[in-house]
Design a protein around this motif. Structure first.
Motif, short mmCIF file in Angstrom:
data_model
loop_
_atom_site.label_atom_id
_atom_site.label_comp_id
_atom_site.label_asym_id
_atom_site.label_seq_id
_atom_site.Cartn_x
_atom_site.Cartn_y
_atom_site.Cartn_z
N GLY A 169 0.65 -1.31 0.24
CA GLY A 169 0.00 0.09 -0.20
C GLY A 169 0.75 1.03 -0.09
O GLY A 169 0.26 2.26 0.12
N ALA A 222 1.95 4.80 -3.93
CA ALA A 222 0.57 4.77 -4.06
C ALA A 222 0.04 5.94 -3.26
O ALA A 222 0.04 6.18 -2.23
N VAL A 223 -0.48 7.10 -4.27
CA VAL A 223 -1.14 8.09 -3.69
C VAL A 223 -2.47 8.38 -4.10
O VAL A 223 -2.76 8.84 -5.26
N PRO A 224 -3.49 7.84 -3.29
CA PRO A 224 -4.74 7.93 -3.99
C PRO A 224 -5.45 9.55 -4.17
O PRO A 224 -6.08 9.72 -5.05
N GLU A 225 -4.85 10.32 -3.30
CA GLU A 225 -5.59 11.81 -3.47
C GLU A 225 -4.95 12.52 -4.59
O GLU A 225 -3.73 12.78 -4.40
N THR A 241 -2.87 15.69 -3.36
CA THR A 241 -1.53 15.17 -3.03
C THR A 241 -0.42 14.94 -3.75
O THR A 241 0.73 15.18 -3.83
N THR A 289 -5.94 8.45 3.67
CA THR A 289 -6.18 8.57 2.16
C THR A 289 -5.32 9.95 1.62
O THR A 289 -4.65 9.83 0.52
N VAL A 290 -5.74 11.15 2.42
CA VAL A 290 -4.91 12.28 2.01
C VAL A 290 -3.31 12.09 1.80
O VAL A 290 -2.63 12.51 1.16
N PHE A 291 -2.76 11.62 2.89
CA PHE A 291 -1.17 11.67 3.18
C PHE A 291 -0.69 10.33 2.80
O PHE A 291 0.15 9.90 2.98
N ALA A 292 -1.56 9.31 1.78
CA ALA A 292 -0.86 7.97 1.31
C ALA A 292 -0.27 7.44 2.36
O ALA A 292 0.68 6.75 2.33
#
Lengths: 519, 307
Positions: A203, A230-233, A236, B251-254
């Motif tokens: 992840g 992996a950076v969902p946002e 970011t 989620t924001v900070f991976a």
């Protein structure tokens, strides 16, 4: 959770010791790529979705590659021929291509046949597995460097299609996988690509190292290490680009103006996806899935819905001009001659009046976001405004893709429309089949005429005539207004100053190994 | 004491059992993974095969009993999507990242929150009090999603002091811990301020002052000691806020923790992983509340007398 094989752990430790000894700046360049998801983060081609190709494409080689125009180029197969009216394919393999694990030796026909059989196995989770199973009967080893594929049905595009780099048949080392047994799905990959996976942190990060002492047959990459994060946002990812923490990252159209004027640039993969509005309940060949009560069961209404929307303005405003007005639901070269619907609200009102909807009607439009596809809900709102102008009152229902997809494939007579992102298929015929064939659960429009045309395409052996038939199908789908065609959209990537020349041509093909180090 | 503990443990087991049923039902309400796992050109036969493979052709009650029976043996099933990895192993491997983040955020909020609360109470009505109350209001009203992105822009992009995101050494904790903790920080500040004000006006503080105890000792020993009891009461809730807040912050900070795993498994309708994440989080809530109960016994003499 870190996966390291003992051999590789020793290699990594050795390498880091060496790096400490010879630590001089500039010897080891790392390319950092921030992507929304690693998907399953499994490392064998059959153990998950095609989204893993972002990193697996650098580890495995494919039989056939594509040039910028989509023409076949030799890969692990140097040549191939089709016989028996498209039912037998023979691939001749490149000799002396070494796997990343010494015990595997070089790529042989055994490895290729195994890789193909494994991906069509019943427990395969690869995206194309089910359709490949319908096509491929067996993979046969002819000699050490020759593989023969026997098909159940003709496939005239097998080489550039399922065996091409845009699909999932990466060639694995048979003896290595067999030695892994049950743990094969979580094993570190052994392929013949330019990089090996040196570390995979669940992840969070996947680190690839350039294979040492190997002159790869396809590429000679500039970067010694490629680090995937992996950076969902999306916000970011943009911040990472701005802070210099990432060199390459997919961004949304919305972020493009904010990135301009900095030392970052935008590199777009052109026409890689196609936002579209699919109308439910018009699988006319299946009584279970056909809903004659929908106003758009009438072709004139569907045409009106296409005429009513100013697609170019939507492209300019929502997609930052990164796209062209769509003539179909997916970018297919054979459809280039098909003219898109122009913006003509007058014509739309006339057609609605002819169909008995002079006063318009009410309908539901479901929408969701994906990557790429953050713009779909906004696109839904824009379309709703244009439709309101001709009397169609839209209720927008935001949802998520899993729920909407489940509803869409439920086999019921649907009474709503949805925004969707169309993707190009490596083999355009698969795309047409997925969208418009009665046997596809996902189909959004079918008709008896179309079934005949599809059957004709399937039986045609002459390549030029096949293209003609495909063009004819595109024109038919356009005239029938099978969907509300919106945009053939680009897919923008933000690229940092450390990256020199790098371009991306099509979706599903990831070439981060070709990114050059800036001077 | 032991009887009390045994009672609480029995309650915990019942709560876990109920939770397993609730999450089993809820996760099935939101759909199933079949439609997502099927390729775009899949047929009805492909769907039936996948349904059978995933065991979804069994009646719901049998699926639940199978799940429960296996769970009692420590087998929470395999992830539907993540390469059929063991669900419990997947969740436990993500747990340390979440716990360390929640722990650091909680520690930070406790220290700063109590300090600010005391400051606001003793300087009641002054500019300092107003500033603290304003901060508390902001902390409780700013959505953590927005706050996280703003902090990234300020400290990582504009100032370049901290990394934008990712999992690593101490510097990587600062922004996510701040984002995760600000809501709780605001809550603790308000709580401490209110109970300090009450304590400072109480008879025993008046008595201490009359007896000539120094103002420092009055505030720190007599008033603060008693004012912390409500903070302890809410510790379990605060911890819960940290874990649930992790879904957004991770989620924001991976951040590779269970919050993001929960979100991703819900999006993928990965039943075994959803169930396991929720049960593990539930177990932590129960454990946290149990610890709070014990702490309560230790610090409040009235509770000790009662049990």
């Amino acid at each position: 959770m870190k996966h390291l094989t003992p051999r590789r752990r020793a290699a990594v430790m050795g390498a880091s010791a060496l790096a400490l000894l010879a630590a001089s700046p500039g010897t080891a360049e790392t390319l950092t790529v921030a992507i929304p998801t690693f998907s399953e983060q499994t490392m064998t081609p059959w153990a998950g979705s095609g989204q893993r190709k972002t990193y697996l494409d650098l580890v495995y080689d494919y039989l056939v590659y594509l040039d910028a125009d989509g023409n076949a180029q030799p890969g692990l197969a140097t040549s191939w021929e089709m016989k028996n009216e498209g039912q037998t394919w023979t691939f001749h393999l490149r000799e002396g291509v070494p796997f990343s694990d010494d015990s595997c030796g070089t790529v042989t026909a055994e490895d290729v046949a195994y890789s193909i059989e494994r991906i069509i196995d019943e427990d395969s989770r690869a995206g194309p597995a089910s359709t490949m199973r319908r096509v491929i009967d067996s993979a046969e080893v002819v000699d050490e460097h020759t593989v023969r594929l026997n098909l159940k049905a003709p496939d005239f595009l097998l080489a550039t299609g399922y065996m091409g780099e845009a699909q999932q048949v990466g060639i694995v080392c048979k003896s290595y996988i067999e030695a892994q047994g049950e743990g094969a799905d979580s094993a570190m990959p052994v392929g013949s690509g330019p990089y090996v996976v040196s570390e995979s942190v669940d992840g969070s990060e996947i680190t690839l190292s350039l294979r040492e002492g190997v002159e790869h047959w396809r590429v000679s990459p500039d970067f010694d290490t490629i680090s995937f994060k992996a950076v969902p946002e999306e916000a970011t990812r943009v911040a990472m680009l701005q802070a210099g923490e990432a060199d390459i990252a997919p961004v949304s159209f919305d972020s493009i103006p904010g990135l301009e004027g900095s030392d970052l640039r935008i590199v777009s993969a052109e026409k890689t996806w196609s936002p579209v509005i699919r109308l439910g309940g018009i699988v006319q060949t299946d009584p279970e899935r056909f809903n004659p009560d929908n106003p758009w069961a009438d072709v004139r209404v569907r045409q009106a819905m296409n005429y009513a929307v100013d697609k170019q303005t939507i492209i300019d405003e929502l997609f930052q001009g990164e796209g062209t007005v769509a003539n179909g639901d997916t970018p297919i070269a054979a459809w280039d001659s098909v003219e898109p619907y122009p913006y003509d609200p007058e014509r739309a009102r006339e057609l609605l009046a002819e169909a008995g909807y002079a006063d318009g009607f009410d309908m539901t439009l479901k929408t969701f976001t994906t990557t790429p596809g953050a713009e779909l809900p906004l696109m839904a709102e824009a379309v709703a405004l244009y439709w309101a102008d001709v009397g169609i009152n839209v209720t927008i229902e935001p949802g998520d893709w899993p729920s909407i997809r489940a509803e869409w494939t439920s086999g019921k007579p649907l009474d709503f429309a949805m925004t969707h992102r169309g993707f190009p298929f490596a083999n355009p015929e698969n795309g047409v089949e997925a969208g418009f064939s009665t046997k596809s659960l996902f189909a959004s429009f079918t008709s008896d005429t179309l079934e005949e045309k599809l059957a004709g395409l399937g039986a045609e052996t002459d390549p030029a005539k096949r293209t003609q038939r495909l063009t004819d199908i595109g024109q038919y789908l356009r005239d029938e207004a099978a969907n509300v065609f919106m945009v053939l959209a680009n897919e923008p990537y933000g690229v940092g100053p450390r990256v020199g020349d790098w371009g991306i041509d099509t979706s599903y093909v990831y070439n981060f190994d070709q990114a050059e180090l800036a001077e | 004491m032991l009887k009390h503990l045994a009672g609480r443990l029995a309650e915990a087991l019942v709560a876990l059992l109920l939770m397993s049923l609730v999450i089993f039902l809820l996760s099935r309400v939101i759909g199933d993974p079949v439609a997502l796992l099927l390729s775009d050109s899949a047929t009805e036969a492909d769907r039936q095969m996948l349904i059978a493979q995933l065991g979804l052709d069994q009646p719901g009650w049998r699926q639940y009993l199978t799940f429960l029976g296996n769970a009692l043996k420590g087998d929470f099933g395999q992830s539907v999507t993540a390469g059929r990895e063991d669900a419990l192993h997947l969740v436990l491997s993500r747990l340390p990242a979440s716990l360390s983040l929640a722990g650091i955020a909680l520690l930070f909020t406790l220290v700063v929150g109590i300090l600010l609360g005391v400051l606001a109470a003793v300087t009641r009505g002054t500019v300092a009090d107003l500033a603290v109350r304003l901060l508390a209001l902001l902390g409780q009203s700013a959505p953590s999603f927005w706050l996280g992105i703003m902090l990234i822009y300020l400290f990582a992009v504009k100032l370049g002091w901290l990394p934008t995101s990712g999992f690593g050494g101490a510097v990587y904790y600062v922004l996510p811990a701040l984002t995760l903790g600000l809501f709780t920080l605001a809550a603790i500040t308000r709580l401490v301020r209110a109970s300090m004000l009450e304590a400072l006006g109480s008879e025993y503080v008046k008595l201490a002052r009359i007896k000539g105890v120094s103002e420092w000792a009055v505030v720190l020993r007599h008033a603060l000691g008693n004012s912390l009891i409500p903070v302890v009461t809410f510790m379990g809730t605060f911890f819960a806020t940290m874990i649930t807040g992790a879904v957004v912050v991770e989620t924001v900070f991976a951040w590779p923790g269970i919050g993001r795993l929960a979100y991703e498994s819900i999006m993928a309708r990965d039943f075994p992983v959803i169930q396991t994440v929720v049960l593990v989080i539930t177990a932590f809530f129960i454990l946290a509340n149990l610890i709070v109960d014990l702490l309560y016994l230790a610090i409040d003499p009235r509770m000790r007398a009662r049990s």
